[in-house]
Design an enzyme around this catalytic site. Structure first.
Site: not given
Ligand code: ZN
Length: 369
Positions: A143, A180
């Site tokens: 992220h 993910d």
């Molecule tokens: Zn995640």
């Protein structure tokens, strides 16, 4: 015979910080949890490593730590003023930059070590020292934007590893497959205008971040077409994930013809994750790994590197991780799935799977696959 590399360091489990219950800041009506803190805590990772140890699989791997990523490595991805601010705050006792990324004193060094594990895992595979590798990086990375850490990610581990490999002349083109359950917004942003890195993210639609990961985001400039988002509705199980790989992600990787496939390996698409709503089982993760390895055998001399991202079910993630690593190592050692009956019964029914399949067919058409 070359072994699977397993890159980990106890120090990465010591990354700490934050007064949260799940992702809610404490205070007001939010009572502290008995177990405390963010879901991104050491326990899942440590239990996964411990399971590898007790089954004997760890002894079959080439187990190593790594040198921390150096300032020069980090600066290929992150601006120096951000790195300086992070380092100063870390020296002074910790704090938080960005969103849901608290760290304690020394957090900078631990994040650099986490990136170092990914860097070394990739380098060792490209140099032919390991047949493939798993980096148990923590804190995670997918992220993290160049100057804005978010979603528990303090540095962009995979991007740092790719840039280091390119700088060292170890490879030119890389495919990142992010399974993910959350959108790999950091990886996307870093490589959005680049044609040397294919970035693919399979994720629960608008889970995290709430407003990114749409199918229309295909990259820009030279990178147009090199970014693939595969957003899925909540409730997808093994069949849909395997089909998404088989019909979308792997054909795109084959066409891209990378020097290595890097998997942003989160286990938060499991049925027991507190931060998402998918139904991927231990066996699903094993089969996804097999599919990626078959593609790597076809196009890039078996070069697969997995870098740990999310996954917050302390009880279930170790079994998912064990299955993936056993598959990478070609080992018969099997920790099983103690919840197999339950997770099998809870897979989407035929009607839901048909709905998911229609969606994937639409996506394939959109991507021209
Ligand atoms: Zn995640």
């Amino acid at each position: 015979m070359k072994k699977t590399g397993f890159y980990w360091d106890e120090k990465c489990f010591w990354h700490a910080g934050g007064n949260f219950a799940l992702t809610m800041p404490l205070g007001g009506n939010v009572q502290p949890l008995a177990a405390g803190g963010l879901p991104e805590n050491p326990e899942t990772k440590r239990r996964m490593k411990n399971l590898l140890d007790v089954t004997g699989l760890l002894a079959k791997l080439d187990t190593q730590s790594a040198t921390s990523a150096q300032t020069e490595d980090l600066a290929r991805v992150h601006p120096m003023d951000f790195l300086n601010k992070f380092k100063a705050m870390s020296d002074e006792g910790g704090g938080e930059l960005g969103l849901r990324t608290p760290f304690a004193k020394g957090g900078y060094e631990i994040a650099a070590l986490s990136a170092g594990l990914a860097k070394e895992a990739l380098a060792s595979v490209l140099q032919g020292k390991n047949k493939n590798a798993y980096a148990l990086s923590r804190p995670p990375g997918h992220h993290c934007l160049p100057d804005f850490p978010n979603g528990f990610c303090l540095l962009a581990n995979i991007a740092i590893a790719i840039e280091a490999a390119k700088a060292a002349g170890l490879g030119q083109r890389f495919a990142v497959l992010d399974w993910d359950v959350h959108h790999g917004n950091g990886t996307e942003a870093i490589f959005y205008d680049r044609d040397d890195v294919l970035s693919i993210s399979i994720h629960q639609e608008h889970n995290y971040p709430l407003d990114s990961g749409d199918i229309e985001d295909r990259g820009e400039g030279a990178g147009t077409g090199c970014n693939l988002n595969i957003p899925l509705p909540p409730g997808c199980g093994d069949a849909t994930y395997l089909a998404a790989l088989e019909q979308l992600a792997l054909p795109a990787i084959r066409a891209f013809n990378p020097d290595a496939i890097i998997v942003a390996c989160g286990f938060d698409a499991s049925p027991f994750d507190p931060l998402a709503h998918m139904l991927v089982t231990v066996d699903g993760f094993r089969q996804m790994t097999r599919q990626v390895m078959e593609m790597a055998a076809e196009i890039c001399d078996d070069k697969v590197v997995m870098v740990h991202e999310g996954g917050y079910s302390e009880a279930y993630v170790p079994f998912c991780g064990h299955a993936v690593i056993a598959e990478l190592a070609g080992s018969e050692i099997d920790a099983g799935d103690p919840l197999e009956a339950a997770v099998t019964a809870r897979q989407p029914n035929a009607r839901m799977q048909a709905f998911h399949q229609d969606l994937l067919a639409e996506y394939a058409q959109y991507f021209g696959l």
